[in-house]
Each structure stands twice: as C-alpha cells, then as structure tokens.
Design a protein around this motif. Structure first.
Motif, mmCIF file in Angstrom:
data_model
loop_
_atom_site.group_PDB
_atom_site.id
_atom_site.type_symbol
_atom_site.label_atom_id
_atom_site.label_comp_id
_atom_site.label_asym_id
_atom_site.label_seq_id
_atom_site.Cartn_x
_atom_site.Cartn_y
_atom_site.Cartn_z
ATOM 1 N N ARG A 131 0.859 -1.187 0.000
ATOM 2 C CA ARG A 131 0.000 0.000 0.000
ATOM 3 C C ARG A 131 0.898 1.241 0.000
ATOM 4 N N LEU A 174 -8.778 -1.697 1.013
ATOM 5 C CA LEU A 174 -8.305 -2.744 0.105
ATOM 6 C C LEU A 174 -6.948 -3.262 0.576
ATOM 7 N N TRP A 234 -2.765 -1.266 -2.883
ATOM 8 C CA TRP A 234 -3.048 -0.092 -3.699
ATOM 9 C C TRP A 234 -1.826 0.802 -3.798
ATOM 10 N N GLU A 262 -13.332 3.338 1.680
ATOM 11 C CA GLU A 262 -13.502 2.034 1.030
ATOM 12 C C GLU A 262 -12.207 1.628 0.314
#
Length: 178
Positions: free
Chosen positions: A13, A71, A74, A67
């Motif tokens: 991330r 995840l 990303w 939202e």
C-alpha cells in the motif's frame, strides 16, 4: 545518480505525495501496472466524472476514500490532508515527488489541452482555471511538509526532487509511463 531502494520494500500500500502537477498520478498508474495492483487517484474520488472538476459532496468523497484504503493493495496519489490520518495508518510506503513551480505550471497548462492522462476525470473536460493557477502558487513550497510527514511516519520512503530524479526512479524500478 540517485540510489533507490527496491520497489518491494515499500510494501503493498503505497502513498504518492507531492504538490499539484508533480507527476503523482502518472507515477501511481505506472506503479499499479508494474505491481498488478489498483492505482487510485484521489482527485477522481473528490470530483464528479464528466465535469470540469466539480467536487463531490464530502460524505461521498470520504466514503470512497475509506472504502479504497481498506483494500489489501493499492498505490494511491493525492494529499487531501483531512483524510491523511486514516490513509497513513494503512500505508506501507511513501513516495514524495517535487519539481519547480515553472515545470508544474507548464504541466498544468499541457494537461488542459484535451489529452487523456492518468488521474484525469472520465469525460476529460478540463480547462485552465485561475483558481488552479493560484493554488499552484500558494502550494509552491509545500513539498517539504510531505517530506517531513514521510520521514516522521517511520515508513519506507523515497524522495524525488525533480524530473531527473523521477526519470531515474522509473528506470531503476523498470516502470513505463502510461
């Protein structure tokens, strides 16, 4: 020549920070393609598609942001400081870009000429705005804040101060510009 850590050290991330028009969205798209993970452009969450950068209501933007950060993987570009704490809590690595005000202003003018670009809104209805030119001027020295945030976070971080260093990063990590 700048030396960069292995891309894998940034984890799954990655947050890409920097002033307006420093190349964040293009880098996020290149990283997402290279790593096979979503590249998320916060400007696309903040603004409505098919408009000339009309903002979404805050509640809708915040929900899309939260939202996305949930995840597992990303690459996310954009600052939006009000949402930074929860994003930073999920981030595993940070890249901070910068460039001169002149270069960033030229990029802004070029991107409004109608070509598709990473991070642009669906419908590509962009135009030169005095508000954006004023924002470029107002934020001309803000990259130090992003560098300080990255350093204080204790997370793996990479810093590119200009186009030469950014080009070296693309080469070092085998990235292709979209």
């Amino acid at each position: 020549m700048a030396s960069f850590p292995a891309l894998e050290t940034l984890g799954p991330r990655i947050m890409v920070l920097g002033p307006t028009n420093s190349g964040k969205s293009t880098l996020a798209a290149a990283l997402g393609a290279r790593l096979g993970i979503p590249s998320i452009h916060l400007d696309q969450f903040r603004h409505l598609p098919g408009t000339d950068w009309q903002q979404r209501p805050d509640a809708d933007f915040f929900a899309l942001h939260d939202e996305a950060i949930a995840l597992p993987e990303w690459v996310m570009d954009g600052s939006y400081s009000r949402l930074m704490p929860q994003r930073l809590a999920r981030t595993t690595g940070i890249i901070v870009l910068d460039d001169s005000l002149a270069v960033r202003t030229a990029r802004y003018v070029r991107r409004t000429l109608g070509r598709q670009r990473a991070g642009g809104l669906e419908g590509n209805r962009d135009s030169i705005k005095w508000d954006m030119l004023a924002w470029l001027w107002k934020t001309r020295n803000k990259s130090q804040h992003a560098r300080d945030l990255a350093t204080r976070s204790g997370l793996p971080a990479v810093f590119c101060h200009d186009r030469r260093e950014l080009d070296a990063l693309y080469a070092a990590w085998g990235l292709a510009r979209p």
